[in-house]
Design an enzyme around this catalytic site. Structure first.
Site, PDB file in Angstrom:
ATOM      1  N   GLY A  19       0.795  -1.225   0.000  1.00 36.09           N
ATOM      2  CA  GLY A  19       0.000   0.000   0.000  1.00 36.09           C
ATOM      3  C   GLY A  19       0.826   1.273   0.000  1.00 36.09           C
ATOM      4  O   GLY A  19       0.344   2.331   0.399  1.00 36.09           O
ATOM      5  N   LEU A 100      -8.090  -8.269 -13.885  1.00 30.58           N
ATOM      6  CA  LEU A 100      -9.507  -7.911 -13.918  1.00 30.58           C
ATOM      7  C   LEU A 100      -9.980  -7.944 -15.358  1.00 30.58           C
ATOM      8  O   LEU A 100      -9.184  -7.805 -16.284  1.00 30.58           O
ATOM      9  CB  LEU A 100      -9.669  -6.459 -13.467  1.00 30.58           C
ATOM     10  CG  LEU A 100      -9.498  -6.108 -12.010  1.00 30.58           C
ATOM     11  CD1 LEU A 100      -9.339  -4.590 -11.892  1.00 30.58           C
ATOM     12  CD2 LEU A 100     -10.700  -6.568 -11.216  1.00 30.58           C
ATOM     13  N   HIS A 114       3.250   1.390 -13.260  1.00 32.00           N
ATOM     14  CA  HIS A 114       4.170   0.256 -13.377  1.00 32.00           C
ATOM     15  C   HIS A 114       5.598   0.785 -13.249  1.00 32.00           C
ATOM     16  O   HIS A 114       5.927   1.833 -13.812  1.00 32.00           O
ATOM     17  CB  HIS A 114       3.968  -0.431 -14.738  1.00 32.00           C
ATOM     18  CG  HIS A 114       4.810  -1.648 -14.886  1.00 32.00           C
ATOM     19  ND1 HIS A 114       4.479  -2.853 -14.283  1.00 32.00           N
ATOM     20  CD2 HIS A 114       5.976  -1.853 -15.529  1.00 32.00           C
ATOM     21  CE1 HIS A 114       5.424  -3.741 -14.557  1.00 32.00           C
ATOM     22  NE2 HIS A 114       6.338  -3.156 -15.308  1.00 32.00           N
ATOM     23  N   ASP A 155      -0.407  -4.583 -18.459  1.00 37.76           N
ATOM     24  CA  ASP A 155       0.507  -3.436 -18.628  1.00 37.76           C
ATOM     25  C   ASP A 155       0.578  -2.944 -20.080  1.00 37.76           C
ATOM     26  O   ASP A 155       1.633  -2.493 -20.536  1.00 37.76           O
ATOM     27  CB  ASP A 155       1.949  -3.807 -18.168  1.00 37.76           C
ATOM     28  CG  ASP A 155       2.003  -4.217 -16.697  1.00 37.76           C
ATOM     29  OD1 ASP A 155       1.196  -3.717 -15.907  1.00 37.76           O
ATOM     30  OD2 ASP A 155       2.874  -5.033 -16.354  1.00 37.76           O
ATOM     31  N   GLU A 184       7.613   7.492  -8.880  1.00 36.65           N
ATOM     32  CA  GLU A 184       6.195   7.108  -8.906  1.00 36.65           C
ATOM     33  C   GLU A 184       5.368   8.027  -8.021  1.00 36.65           C
ATOM     34  O   GLU A 184       4.203   8.322  -8.311  1.00 36.65           O
ATOM     35  CB  GLU A 184       6.021   5.670  -8.419  1.00 36.65           C
ATOM     36  CG  GLU A 184       6.567   4.629  -9.350  1.00 36.65           C
ATOM     37  CD  GLU A 184       6.235   3.231  -8.848  1.00 36.65           C
ATOM     38  OE1 GLU A 184       5.112   3.012  -8.374  1.00 36.65           O
ATOM     39  OE2 GLU A 184       7.117   2.362  -8.913  1.00 36.65           O
TER      40      GLU A 184
HETATM   41  C1  GRF Z   1       4.634   0.170  -7.321  1.00 35.21           C
HETATM   42  O1  GRF Z   1       5.990  -0.049  -7.611  1.00 35.21           O
HETATM   43  C2  GRF Z   1       3.840   0.163  -8.583  1.00 35.21           C
HETATM   44  O2  GRF Z   1       4.573   0.582  -9.679  1.00 35.21           O
HETATM   45  C3  GRF Z   1       3.421  -1.257  -8.728  1.00 35.21           C
HETATM   46  O3  GRF Z   1       3.233  -1.700  -7.408  1.00 35.21           O
HETATM   47  C4  GRF Z   1       4.055  -0.957  -6.541  1.00 35.21           C
HETATM   48  C5  GRF Z   1       3.258  -0.428  -5.421  1.00 35.21           C
HETATM   49  O4  GRF Z   1       2.801  -1.488  -4.672  1.00 35.21           O
HETATM   50  N1  GRF Z   1       2.240  -1.360  -9.553  1.00 35.21           N
HETATM   51  P1  GRF Z   1       2.708  -1.320  -3.102  1.00 35.21           P
HETATM   52  O5  GRF Z   1       1.926  -0.060  -2.871  1.00 35.21           O
HETATM   53  O6  GRF Z   1       4.123  -1.175  -2.618  1.00 35.21           O
HETATM   54  O7  GRF Z   1       2.042  -2.548  -2.641  1.00 35.21           O
END
Ligand code: GRF
Length: 212
Positions: A19, A100, A114, A155, A184
């Protein structure tokens, strides 16, 4: 765009793990950088930090385990049920590790982030530090992150924005992953702001970004 009662965009977050992305979105919101409400979170796992973060923030949190919804159709139906009461404008995948089916009401309203420059290092099996390990193995000199609309593939949807950085000689999957995640933390909120400002238009494979 349909808006919630307080005029803010209503955003649902779907996750499976730590999260960190949800945490970042909540922090941006708290700093006044993101004019959204997050009324609902769905997790595919019960005992993950993402669920704790959502509950601690007072967000209605649903767990839909993959064994309870074993097909993309079943999972989407369960997620849609959880989201239905909330008048959701935008669905954000944030470390969501399940496939999904994109329901008609989610088309053009569902984003994913991603940790690579798609279409490189994406698709099934490319998640977490595996992505960064593959980047290093390939000898890449740059990498980054991609926010994209979700389509029927893994993706593969139209790219909203990308941010990149230089790979260092002594990078490990961990050090690289940490720097990409910092990117990100800027890229996802920026994409959300563009979406809620109505500045994104999908034109085939290309996302056109209208000037401010
Ligand atoms: C991030 O690196 C994102 O790019 C990918 O999942 C990661 C985040 O997951 N889709 P989380 O919030 O650390 O569980």
């Amino acid at each position: 765009m349909a808006r919630g009662t307080r005029g803010r965009a209503q955003v649902a977050v779907l996750l499976s793990g730590t999260g960190r992305s949800l945490e970042n979105l909540l922090a941006c919101r708290a700093r006044g950088e993101l004019d959204i409400d997050i009324p609902v979170v769905v997790s595919t796992r019960a005992d993950v930090r993402g669920v704790e973060i959502a509950r601690a923030a007072g967000i209605e949190t649903h767990v839909v385990r993959r064994r309870d919804a074993p097909s993309p159709d079943a999972l989407s139906a369960r997620v849609a049920e959880a989201l239905a009461p909330h008048g959701i404008d935008l669905v954000l995948l944030a470390g969501f590790l399940a496939q999904l089916r994109v329901l008609p009401e989610w088309e053009g309203r569902m984003l994913n982030i991603h940790p690579s420059l798609l279409p490189l290092f994406g698709g099934k099996g490319f998640y977490g530090s595996r992505v960064h390990a593959a980047v290093l193995e390939a000898g890449m000199k740059v990498t980054g992150c991609t926010v994209h609309f979700v389509d029927a593939g893994y993706d593969t949807g139209p790219i909203v924005l990308q941010r990149c950085l230089a790979v260092q000689e002594d990078d490990t999957p961990e050090t690289l992953g940490a720097r990409v995640f910092a990117l990100e933390c800027e890229a996802y909120p920026e994409a959300v702001r563009l979406f809620i400002a109505g500045r994104l238009r999908i034109d085939g494979r290309v996302v056109r970004v209208a000037p401010a």
